[in-house]
Design a protein around this motif. Structure first.
Motif, PDB file in Angstrom:
ATOM      1  N   THR A  25      15.018  14.580  12.547  1.00  0.00           N
ATOM      2  CA  THR A  25      15.536  13.110  11.816  1.00  0.00           C
ATOM      3  C   THR A  25      14.518  12.637  10.624  1.00  0.00           C
ATOM      4  N   MET A  26      14.840  11.710  10.058  1.00  0.00           N
ATOM      5  CA  MET A  26      13.825  11.187   8.897  1.00  0.00           C
ATOM      6  C   MET A  26      12.408  10.832   9.564  1.00  0.00           C
ATOM      7  N   PRO A  27      12.435   9.913  10.556  1.00  0.00           N
ATOM      8  CA  PRO A  27      11.023   9.574  11.114  1.00  0.00           C
ATOM      9  C   PRO A  27      10.431  10.752  11.700  1.00  0.00           C
ATOM     10  N   LEU A  28      10.937  11.957  12.192  1.00  0.00           N
ATOM     11  CA  LEU A  28      10.244  13.034  12.551  1.00  0.00           C
ATOM     12  C   LEU A  28       9.726  13.794  11.416  1.00  0.00           C
ATOM     13  N   ALA A  29      10.503  14.004  10.590  1.00  0.00           N
ATOM     14  CA  ALA A  29      10.136  14.580   9.144  1.00  0.00           C
ATOM     15  C   ALA A  29       8.762  13.893   8.494  1.00  0.00           C
ATOM     16  N   ILE A  30       9.027  12.680   8.637  1.00  0.00           N
ATOM     17  CA  ILE A  30       7.777  11.997   8.129  1.00  0.00           C
ATOM     18  C   ILE A  30       6.640  12.310   8.775  1.00  0.00           C
ATOM     19  N   TYR A  31       6.625  12.097  10.057  1.00  0.00           N
ATOM     20  CA  TYR A  31       5.599  12.369  11.062  1.00  0.00           C
ATOM     21  C   TYR A  31       5.043  13.927  10.945  1.00  0.00           C
ATOM     22  N   THR A  32       6.011  14.943  10.778  1.00  0.00           N
ATOM     23  CA  THR A  32       5.787  16.076  10.372  1.00  0.00           C
ATOM     24  C   THR A  32       4.797  16.372   9.321  1.00  0.00           C
ATOM     25  N   ALA A  33       5.270  15.716   8.228  1.00  0.00           N
ATOM     26  CA  ALA A  33       4.698  15.901   6.687  1.00  0.00           C
ATOM     27  C   ALA A  33       3.373  15.241   6.781  1.00  0.00           C
ATOM     28  N   PHE A  34       3.037  14.250   7.430  1.00  0.00           N
ATOM     29  CA  PHE A  34       1.682  13.700   7.511  1.00  0.00           C
ATOM     30  C   PHE A  34       0.852  14.218   8.394  1.00  0.00           C
ATOM     31  N   ASN A  35       1.377  15.354   9.201  1.00  0.00           N
ATOM     32  CA  ASN A  35       0.688  16.168  10.050  1.00  0.00           C
ATOM     33  C   ASN A  35       0.289  17.541   9.295  1.00  0.00           C
ATOM     34  N   GLY A  36       0.576  17.628   8.053  1.00  0.00           N
ATOM     35  CA  GLY A  36       0.398  18.868   7.564  1.00  0.00           C
ATOM     36  C   GLY A  36       1.312  20.032   7.492  1.00  0.00           C
ATOM     37  N   ALA A  37       2.567  19.591   7.927  1.00  0.00           N
ATOM     38  CA  ALA A  37       3.466  20.753   8.179  1.00  0.00           C
ATOM     39  C   ALA A  37       4.939  20.601   7.614  1.00  0.00           C
ATOM     40  N   GLY A  38       5.432  21.438   7.315  1.00  0.00           N
ATOM     41  CA  GLY A  38       6.995  21.279   6.782  1.00  0.00           C
ATOM     42  C   GLY A  38       6.586  20.740   5.316  1.00  0.00           C
ATOM     43  N   THR A  39       7.415  19.526   5.110  1.00  0.00           N
ATOM     44  CA  THR A  39       7.526  18.785   3.564  1.00  0.00           C
ATOM     45  C   THR A  39       6.106  18.196   3.323  1.00  0.00           C
ATOM     46  N   GLY A  40       5.740  18.044   2.006  1.00  0.00           N
ATOM     47  CA  GLY A  40       4.527  17.573   1.467  1.00  0.00           C
ATOM     48  C   GLY A  40       4.446  15.755   1.991  1.00  0.00           C
ATOM     49  N   ARG A  41       2.949  15.696   1.745  1.00  0.00           N
ATOM     50  CA  ARG A  41       3.039  14.127   2.063  1.00  0.00           C
ATOM     51  C   ARG A  41       3.790  13.247   1.025  1.00  0.00           C
ATOM     52  N   ASP A  42       3.974  13.584  -0.063  1.00  0.00           N
ATOM     53  CA  ASP A  42       4.762  13.059  -1.158  1.00  0.00           C
ATOM     54  C   ASP A  42       6.167  12.595  -0.735  1.00  0.00           C
ATOM     55  N   THR A  43       6.707  13.700  -0.142  1.00  0.00           N
ATOM     56  CA  THR A  43       7.990  13.818   0.408  1.00  0.00           C
ATOM     57  C   THR A  43       7.987  12.726   1.612  1.00  0.00           C
ATOM     58  N   ALA A  44       6.772  12.861   2.452  1.00  0.00           N
ATOM     59  CA  ALA A  44       6.861  11.797   3.594  1.00  0.00           C
ATOM     60  C   ALA A  44       6.757  10.421   3.143  1.00  0.00           C
ATOM     61  N   ALA A 104       0.648  -1.332  -0.055  1.00  0.00           N
ATOM     62  CA  ALA A 104      -0.094   0.086   0.017  1.00  0.00           C
ATOM     63  C   ALA A 104       0.932   1.157   0.044  1.00  0.00           C
ATOM     64  N   LEU A 105       2.072   1.136   0.689  1.00  0.00           N
ATOM     65  CA  LEU A 105       2.841   2.361   0.717  1.00  0.00           C
ATOM     66  C   LEU A 105       3.418   2.515  -0.505  1.00  0.00           C
ATOM     67  N   LEU A 106       3.906   1.421  -1.366  1.00  0.00           N
ATOM     68  CA  LEU A 106       4.495   1.356  -2.457  1.00  0.00           C
ATOM     69  C   LEU A 106       3.366   1.933  -3.664  1.00  0.00           C
ATOM     70  N   LEU A 143      10.370   9.512   1.664  1.00  0.00           N
ATOM     71  CA  LEU A 143      11.129   9.195   2.827  1.00  0.00           C
ATOM     72  C   LEU A 143      10.952   7.771   3.448  1.00  0.00           C
ATOM     73  N   SER A 144       9.667   7.327   3.624  1.00  0.00           N
ATOM     74  CA  SER A 144       9.278   6.118   4.335  1.00  0.00           C
ATOM     75  C   SER A 144       9.919   5.140   3.340  1.00  0.00           C
ATOM     76  N   LEU A 145       9.858   5.310   1.799  1.00  0.00           N
ATOM     77  CA  LEU A 145      10.258   4.374   1.258  1.00  0.00           C
ATOM     78  C   LEU A 145      11.639   4.144   1.338  1.00  0.00           C
ATOM     79  N   LEU A 146      12.215   5.232   1.435  1.00  0.00           N
ATOM     80  CA  LEU A 146      13.920   5.213   1.862  1.00  0.00           C
ATOM     81  C   LEU A 146      14.323   4.487   2.991  1.00  0.00           C
ATOM     82  N   LEU A 147      13.313   4.834   3.811  1.00  0.00           N
ATOM     83  CA  LEU A 147      13.564   3.930   5.243  1.00  0.00           C
ATOM     84  C   LEU A 147      13.315   2.451   5.038  1.00  0.00           C
ATOM     85  N   LEU A 148      12.288   2.211   4.127  1.00  0.00           N
ATOM     86  CA  LEU A 148      12.068   0.930   3.975  1.00  0.00           C
ATOM     87  C   LEU A 148      13.182   0.073   3.119  1.00  0.00           C
TER      88      LEU A 148
END
Length: 268
Positions: free
Chosen positions: A222-241, A30-32, A244-249
């Protein structure tokens, strides 16, 4: 040739086994499926994403080095201690594995905070305030990652036994020579696997870092915090989140492959 009939599992076990595999694989698929492939390169290479990525790599490498300096001697002490002491130390080492990361972050904050004796001592000696700093990220990552390294090395040392060490000592080798020429080389597979697992756990750490170090871009994000921030509507966009999730995967998959390659008896 002996028949393997007795080794066959009951047919009813296949259904829950398939569901278990689906539970592990389908979320990743689903993430992919949600990745924006045309823009994934630009998402990963955005300024905020690169800042979080670079900070994660720097702090994870520093945490891994700290864990190696502290963890190798601790693993050696556990492996060569009496059964009761070794059991107690293993239990203490395993606490961060079962402790919720948020609780670990609160504990670190109380230990190193400005109002704590340890925090005040560090501030008076070196003029350093640890909470909400980059150093706090390293400490939080080390706290959650250290057990992976220690338990991996300790298991490798126990499996190797003490026969070669005793023979070398009988022939006149000193303790440091036995350690450097026999003990550590025999524990190399566990050491390498432990370092890899330690780095992977550090780079994916979120909870303890969020509470103890905060979420300041360029300093503690860090990356996990950037992902969390993006999915909460701040900072980077969700596409970036998602990127980054795929990069961690991908990092997790690479870690598993490296661990398998260094595991004793692994099939080549």
């Amino acid at each position: 040739m002996a028949s393997d009939t007795g080794l066959r599992v009951p047919p009813l076990t296949f259904a829950p086994a398939v569901l278990a595999v689906a539970l592990l694989i389908l979320p990743l698929l689903a993430l992919l499926s949600r990745a924006s492939w045309p823009t994934i390169i630009s998402d990963v290479t955005s300024a905020q994403a690169l800042s979080a990525l670079w900070l994660s790599l720097r702090t994870s490498l520093a945490a891994t080095a700290l864990c190696a300096v502290l963890g190798v001697p601790l693993a050696l002490v556990i492996a060569r201690s009496s059964p009761k002491i070794a059991q107690l130390l293993r239990a203490l080492i395993a606490v961060p594995l079962v402790l919720p990361p948020m609780v670990g972050g609160v504990a670190l904050l109380f230990l190193f905070g400005r109002t704590s004796p340890v925090g005040q001592l560090i501030d008076s000696l070196w003029g350093i305030t640890l909470p909400f700093s980059t150093a706090a990220v390293v400490i939080a990552q080390s706290f959650v990652a250290l057990p992976f390294l220690v338990l991996s090395i300790e298991g490798s040392l126990r499996a190797a036994g003490t026969g070669y060490e005793q023979a070398a000592a009988t022939l006149g080798a000193g303790r440091w020579m036995v350690l450097s020429r026999i003990t550590l080389p025999m524990a190399t597979p566990g050491l390498v696997a432990g370092v890899i697992l330690c780095f992977a756990r550090a780079i994916g750490e979120f909870g303890a870092t969020a509470l103890f170090a905060g979420n300041a871009p360029g300093v503690t994000q860090t990356m996990p915090l950037a992902i969390y921030t993006a999915f909460n509507g701040a900072g980077t966009g969700r596409d970036t989140a998602v990127a980054l999730s795929l990069l961690l995967l991908a990092t997790a998959v690479l870690v598993l492959l490296c661990v398998r390659a260094w595991r004793p008896g692994a099939v080549k």
